[in-house]
Design an enzyme around this catalytic site. Structure first.
Site, PDB file in Angstrom:
ATOM      1  N   TYR A 155      20.075 -24.048 -10.441  1.00 50.53           N
ATOM      2  CA  TYR A 155      20.084 -24.280  -8.999  1.00 50.53           C
ATOM      3  C   TYR A 155      19.178 -25.190  -8.509  1.00 50.53           C
ATOM      4  O   TYR A 155      19.302 -26.221  -7.698  1.00 50.53           O
ATOM      5  CB  TYR A 155      19.461 -23.023  -8.400  1.00 50.53           C
ATOM      6  N   LYS A 159      20.265 -28.602  -6.293  1.00 48.47           N
ATOM      7  CA  LYS A 159      19.939 -28.781  -4.983  1.00 48.47           C
ATOM      8  C   LYS A 159      19.159 -30.052  -4.950  1.00 48.47           C
ATOM      9  O   LYS A 159      19.187 -30.839  -4.008  1.00 48.47           O
ATOM     10  CB  LYS A 159      19.153 -27.853  -4.630  1.00 48.47           C
TER      11      LYS A 159
HETATM   12  P1  NAP Z   1      25.706 -16.264   0.573  1.00 50.40           P
HETATM   13  O1  NAP Z   1      25.143 -15.183   1.369  1.00 50.40           O
HETATM   14  O2  NAP Z   1      25.792 -15.995  -0.860  1.00 50.40           O
HETATM   15  O3  NAP Z   1      26.877 -17.066   0.986  1.00 50.40           O
HETATM   16  C1  NAP Z   1      27.357 -18.184   0.271  1.00 50.40           C
HETATM   17  C2  NAP Z   1      28.837 -18.268   0.663  1.00 50.40           C
HETATM   18  O4  NAP Z   1      29.307 -19.460   0.042  1.00 50.40           O
HETATM   19  C3  NAP Z   1      29.548 -17.023   0.555  1.00 50.40           C
HETATM   20  O5  NAP Z   1      30.468 -16.770   1.639  1.00 50.40           O
HETATM   21  C4  NAP Z   1      30.437 -17.441  -0.705  1.00 50.40           C
HETATM   22  O6  NAP Z   1      31.706 -16.897  -0.788  1.00 50.40           O
HETATM   23  C5  NAP Z   1      30.511 -18.818  -0.441  1.00 50.40           C
HETATM   24  N1  NAP Z   1      31.145 -19.608  -1.832  1.00 50.40           N
HETATM   25  C6  NAP Z   1      30.605 -19.414  -2.936  1.00 50.40           C
HETATM   26  N2  NAP Z   1      31.257 -20.158  -3.763  1.00 50.40           N
HETATM   27  C7  NAP Z   1      32.391 -20.849  -2.980  1.00 50.40           C
HETATM   28  C8  NAP Z   1      33.251 -21.791  -3.328  1.00 50.40           C
HETATM   29  N3  NAP Z   1      33.363 -22.129  -4.756  1.00 50.40           N
HETATM   30  N4  NAP Z   1      34.158 -22.090  -2.241  1.00 50.40           N
HETATM   31  C9  NAP Z   1      34.059 -21.799  -1.100  1.00 50.40           C
HETATM   32  N5  NAP Z   1      33.185 -20.882  -0.864  1.00 50.40           N
HETATM   33  C10 NAP Z   1      32.223 -20.462  -1.713  1.00 50.40           C
HETATM   34  O7  NAP Z   1      24.283 -17.439   0.368  1.00 50.40           O
HETATM   35  P2  NAP Z   1      23.544 -17.944   1.672  1.00 50.40           P
HETATM   36  O8  NAP Z   1      22.259 -17.582   1.469  1.00 50.40           O
HETATM   37  O9  NAP Z   1      24.096 -17.889   2.983  1.00 50.40           O
HETATM   38  O10 NAP Z   1      23.350 -19.431   1.517  1.00 50.40           O
HETATM   39  C11 NAP Z   1      24.223 -20.561   2.133  1.00 50.40           C
HETATM   40  C12 NAP Z   1      23.598 -21.920   1.548  1.00 50.40           C
HETATM   41  O11 NAP Z   1      22.316 -22.056   1.751  1.00 50.40           O
HETATM   42  C13 NAP Z   1      23.793 -21.980  -0.129  1.00 50.40           C
HETATM   43  O12 NAP Z   1      24.355 -23.534  -0.281  1.00 50.40           O
HETATM   44  C14 NAP Z   1      22.598 -21.587  -0.513  1.00 50.40           C
HETATM   45  O13 NAP Z   1      22.328 -22.285  -1.910  1.00 50.40           O
HETATM   46  C15 NAP Z   1      21.577 -22.142   0.450  1.00 50.40           C
HETATM   47  N6  NAP Z   1      20.273 -21.714   0.592  1.00 50.40           N
HETATM   48  C16 NAP Z   1      20.032 -20.192   0.820  1.00 50.40           C
HETATM   49  C17 NAP Z   1      18.730 -19.931   1.016  1.00 50.40           C
HETATM   50  C18 NAP Z   1      18.459 -18.533   1.239  1.00 50.40           C
HETATM   51  O14 NAP Z   1      17.274 -18.186   1.069  1.00 50.40           O
HETATM   52  N7  NAP Z   1      19.353 -17.543   1.444  1.00 50.40           N
HETATM   53  C19 NAP Z   1      17.712 -20.800   0.728  1.00 50.40           C
HETATM   54  C20 NAP Z   1      17.956 -21.992   0.436  1.00 50.40           C
HETATM   55  C21 NAP Z   1      19.215 -22.587   0.371  1.00 50.40           C
HETATM   56  P3  NAP Z   1      32.035 -15.389  -1.432  1.00 50.40           P
HETATM   57  O15 NAP Z   1      31.613 -14.358  -0.104  1.00 50.40           O
HETATM   58  O16 NAP Z   1      33.368 -15.184  -1.738  1.00 50.40           O
HETATM   59  O17 NAP Z   1      30.846 -14.984  -2.524  1.00 50.40           O
END
Ligand code: NAP
Length: 247
Positions: A155, A159
């Site tokens: 990851y 990133k």
């Molecule tokens: P999340 O709740 O897991 O949501 C991620 C979304 O991306 C889900 O709806 C997932 O679909 C979708 N997805 C996964 N693989 C995909 C693909 N191949 N094509 C299209 N859509 C896809 O994650 P989140 O926490 O909202 O994170 C969103 C972004 O922020 C990510 O890039 C994550 O790395 C980044 N981020 C998050 C955090 C945190 O603390 N949460 C911190 C830093 C960065 P499904 O519903 O089908 O699984």
């Protein structure tokens, strides 16, 4: 209405940060294209939330890591809406493991969705933005890409890769009036972080000067800023949103 008449594609917007970004954009007048891979119900819920508050949008399901699906999906969006003004590369996954136990599959999957997905979408959508001579691309990186995190070498690599990609793309696309920026969130309350053991959450919390985790809406407000004219002179930047966890 800071995005009135603009068409915005938000990948991975069936839940979490992506859904919050989709809702924030819609509240500012954007026509939002909701994307996800397998979560049809979640994508429809995001669209329902948008329309319930008087907004407008469509759902376009595709896997961001599959070139043929990306190509077909973007073609469909252009056929329906005629343009794409804002692209948010938000879709992401984790497959955590200590390096010595990390399988090639776990490494490849995380690089494929997070980094290759960002490349595929940016390449496909900016081809069209170049003709428009305007556009905004916002890539969702992570604080982990800046400071590393044990158990997340895949990851962190993906990133950090997004940060380098953002800077290179920003340089290439600036002459066409397209800005490319990255957001590096810290610990945000979503399904991705809810699954972490309580002890791990406590360890993170102890490292955050503001003393709390963020809500997805707080990231959405930053994505909104980077997608409007308010940020017209900002490109190639990585903006942290982490409560001071990394400075
Ligand atoms: P999340 O709740 O897991 O949501 C991620 C979304 O991306 C889900 O709806 C997932 O679909 C979708 N997805 C996964 N693989 C995909 C693909 N191949 N094509 C299209 N859509 C896809 O994650 P989140 O926490 O909202 O994170 C969103 C972004 O922020 C990510 O890039 C994550 O790395 C980044 N981020 C998050 C955090 C945190 O603390 N949460 C911190 C830093 C960065 P499904 O519903 O089908 O699984």
């Amino acid at each position: 209405m800071r995005l009135s008449g603009k068409v915005a594609l938000v990948t991975g917007s069936a839940r979490g940060i992506g859904r919050s970004i989709a809702e924030a954009f819609s509240a500012e007048g954007a026509i939002v294209v909701v994307n996800d891979v397998g979560n049809d119900a979640g994508a429809c819920e995001t669209l329902a939330a948008i329309t319930a508050s008087g907004g407008n949008g469509t759902v376009e399901m595709f896997d961001v890591s599959d070139a043929a699906q990306v190509d077909a999906g973007v073609k469909n969006i252009l056929a329906v809406h005629g343009r794409i003004d804002v692209l948010v590369n938000n879709a992401g996954i984790t497959r955590d493991n200590l390096l010595l136990r990390m399988s090639e599959e776990e490494f490849d999957a995380v690089l494929r969705v997070n980094l290759k997905g960002t490349y595929l979408l940016t390449k496909t959508v900016t081809r069209h933005m170049m003709k428009q001579r305007s556009g905004k691309v916002v890539n969702i990186s992570s604080v982990v890409g800046m400071m590393g995190n044990a158990g997340q070498s895949n990851y962190a690599a993906a990133k950090a890769g997004i940060i380098g990609f953002t800077k290179a793309a920003a340089r290439e696309l600036a002459p066409r009036n397209i800005t490319v920026n990255a957001i590096a969130p810290g610990f945000i309350r979503t399904a991705m972080t809810a699954g972490l053991p309580e002890a791990v959450q406590k360890t993170f919390l102890a490292q955050i000067p503001l003393g709390r985790f963020a809500e997805p809406q707080e990231v959405a407000q930053l994505a909104l800023f980077l997608s409007t004219d308010a940020s017209s002179y900002i490109t190639g930047q990585v903006i942290g949103i982490n409560g001071g966890m990394y400075m």
